[in-house]
Design an enzyme around this catalytic site. Structure first.
Site, PDB file in Angstrom:
ATOM      1  N   CYS A  48       3.710  -1.188  15.982  1.00  0.00           N
ATOM      2  CA  CYS A  48       4.554  -0.460  15.031  1.00  0.00           C
ATOM      3  C   CYS A  48       5.307   0.677  15.709  1.00  0.00           C
ATOM      4  CB  CYS A  48       3.673   0.087  13.912  1.00  0.00           C
ATOM      5  SG  CYS A  48       4.532   1.200  12.781  1.00  0.00           S
ATOM      6  N   VAL A 116       0.717   2.459   8.838  1.00  0.00           N
ATOM      7  CA  VAL A 116       0.343   3.193  10.037  1.00  0.00           C
ATOM      8  C   VAL A 116       1.601   3.892  10.556  1.00  0.00           C
ATOM      9  CG1 VAL A 116      -1.580   1.727  10.718  1.00  0.00           C
ATOM     10  CG2 VAL A 116       0.726   1.101  11.460  1.00  0.00           C
ATOM     11  N   TYR A 179      15.834  -2.640  10.619  1.00  0.00           N
ATOM     12  CA  TYR A 179      15.169  -3.282   9.483  1.00  0.00           C
ATOM     13  C   TYR A 179      16.182  -3.662   8.399  1.00  0.00           C
ATOM     14  CZ  TYR A 179      10.652  -1.909  11.423  1.00  0.00           C
ATOM     15  OH  TYR A 179       9.558  -1.778  12.232  1.00  0.00           O
TER      16      TYR A 179
END
Length: 344
Positions: A48, A116, A179
């Site tokens: 991530c 996270v 994204y």
């Protein structure tokens, strides 16, 4: 992070309403927790980019002994990151198999995404915060009593406004922009995100052409925030998210800048290219239905000379590089072959 998103006019919208509690030196009210070495556990996933920021800052500042590290596996299910890399698939400190357990320990029935990085209060087992932008700033400014000798100042007071201004300028178009391209629900929204992404990358190239770092002559929070996106660009975003005008390796200034940081202790030694690809290609099955994970690209190119030192600058300012990575936190050599080349 596990993407907690929605589509508005078929555009990707990230839910940024995080748990805003903070860990501070002098807590004075609700939502503030005391800085206390050994009390908290930072839970990340190497895949991530948002968690990678916290990994880098923790290492640069030398907070490994003050804040323990929990490592989730790269492929989560629909509701939670899991500790499948640990013996018995249970976090050895928190004693739980899923990060969701820590969220629900504090907030039963927690309705939002299980993301996270997250900092967990070990005594209670409950999550404290998942507010990743504030988290790294607090590691720099509130945890100073536990910084290593020679820790760099990643958020120098004289440059704080500029650091945040620069970081904010590329958050939506670059960090989140990849994204927006990958999860676009229409051609129009994809085209818009793609255009803004590369316009901003071109602007960043211009900024970095004659200066080594984004703000001042040392590494700052702004560099950390940009770099974790650049580090994943060719391995994931270029193909998987269709950000394919140019590879990072085809953008000379940004590619040299990214290699410069990769070869700086604290950056490249946190990268696990295998887990990065496993996460995106095996988790986003709506984009990659087969779940096939690509073997390329060749990450050894990250070890090639960058020549950015010719621009001057002092990576750690008046500080020093962090020491070697502990054995427990070392990325396997086969997951980052560039590091072996640099070490050899």
């Amino acid at each position: 992070m596990a993407e907690h998103t929605s589509y508005v006019e078929e555009s990707f919208e990230r839910d940024t309403k995080y748990i805003e509690d903070r860990i501070v030196r002098d807590p004075s009210g609700d939502g503030q927790w005391p800085v206390e070495a050994g009390r908290y556990r930072l839970v990340v996933a190497r895949a991530c980019p948002w968690a990678n920021r916290a990994l880098i800052v923790r290492r640069l500042l030398g907070l490994e002994d003050a804040i323990s590290l929990g490592m989730a596996g790269p492929v989560h299910d629909a509701s939670s990151w899991t500790f499948d890399l640990d013996p018995g698939e249970v976090d050895p400190v928190l004693g739980v198999p899923r990060l969701k357990d820590a969220y629900e320990k504090r907030f039963p029935g927690y309705p939002k995404g299980i993301t996270v990085p997250a900092i967990v209060d070990v005594p209670s087992g409950g999550v404290v915060t998942n507010d990743f932008p504030q988290m790294t700033l607090d590691l720099s400014t509130e945890w100073t009593a536990h910084h290593r000798d020679g820790a760099p100042d990643l958020f120098p007071e004289a440059h704080r406004d500029e650091i945040l201004e620069v970081a904010d300028s590329f958050y939506e178009d670059v960090n989140n922009g990849v994204y927006k391209c990958g999860f676009a629900g229409s051609q129009k929204s994809y085209d818009r995100a793609y255009t803004r992404l590369f316009e901003r990358l071109d602007q960043l190239s211009e900024r970095l052409e004659n200066q080594r770092y984004l703000v001042g002559d040392t590494i700052t929070e702004a560099d950390v925030r940009l770099w974790t996106t650049l580090a994943r660009f060719d391995a994931v975003y270029h193909g998987h998210f269709k950000t394919n005008r140019s590879k990072l390796t085809e953008m000379p200034v940004l590619w040299a800048y990214a290699r410069d940081l990769f070869q700086t202790p604290g950056f490249g030694d946190t990268q696990d290219f295998v887990q990065i690809k496993q996460h995106y290609y095996a988790t986003h099955l709506d984009i990659n239905p087969t779940g096939v994970v690509p073997l390329g690209p060749d990450e050894t190119v990250w070890a090639t000379p960058h020549h950015r030192e010719q621009l001057g600058g002092r990576p750690f300012g008046d500080g020093t590089p962090p020491g070697p990575v502990s054995e427990a936190e070392t990325v396997p050599a086969e997951h980052n072959r560039a590091l072996a080349l640099l070490a050899g």
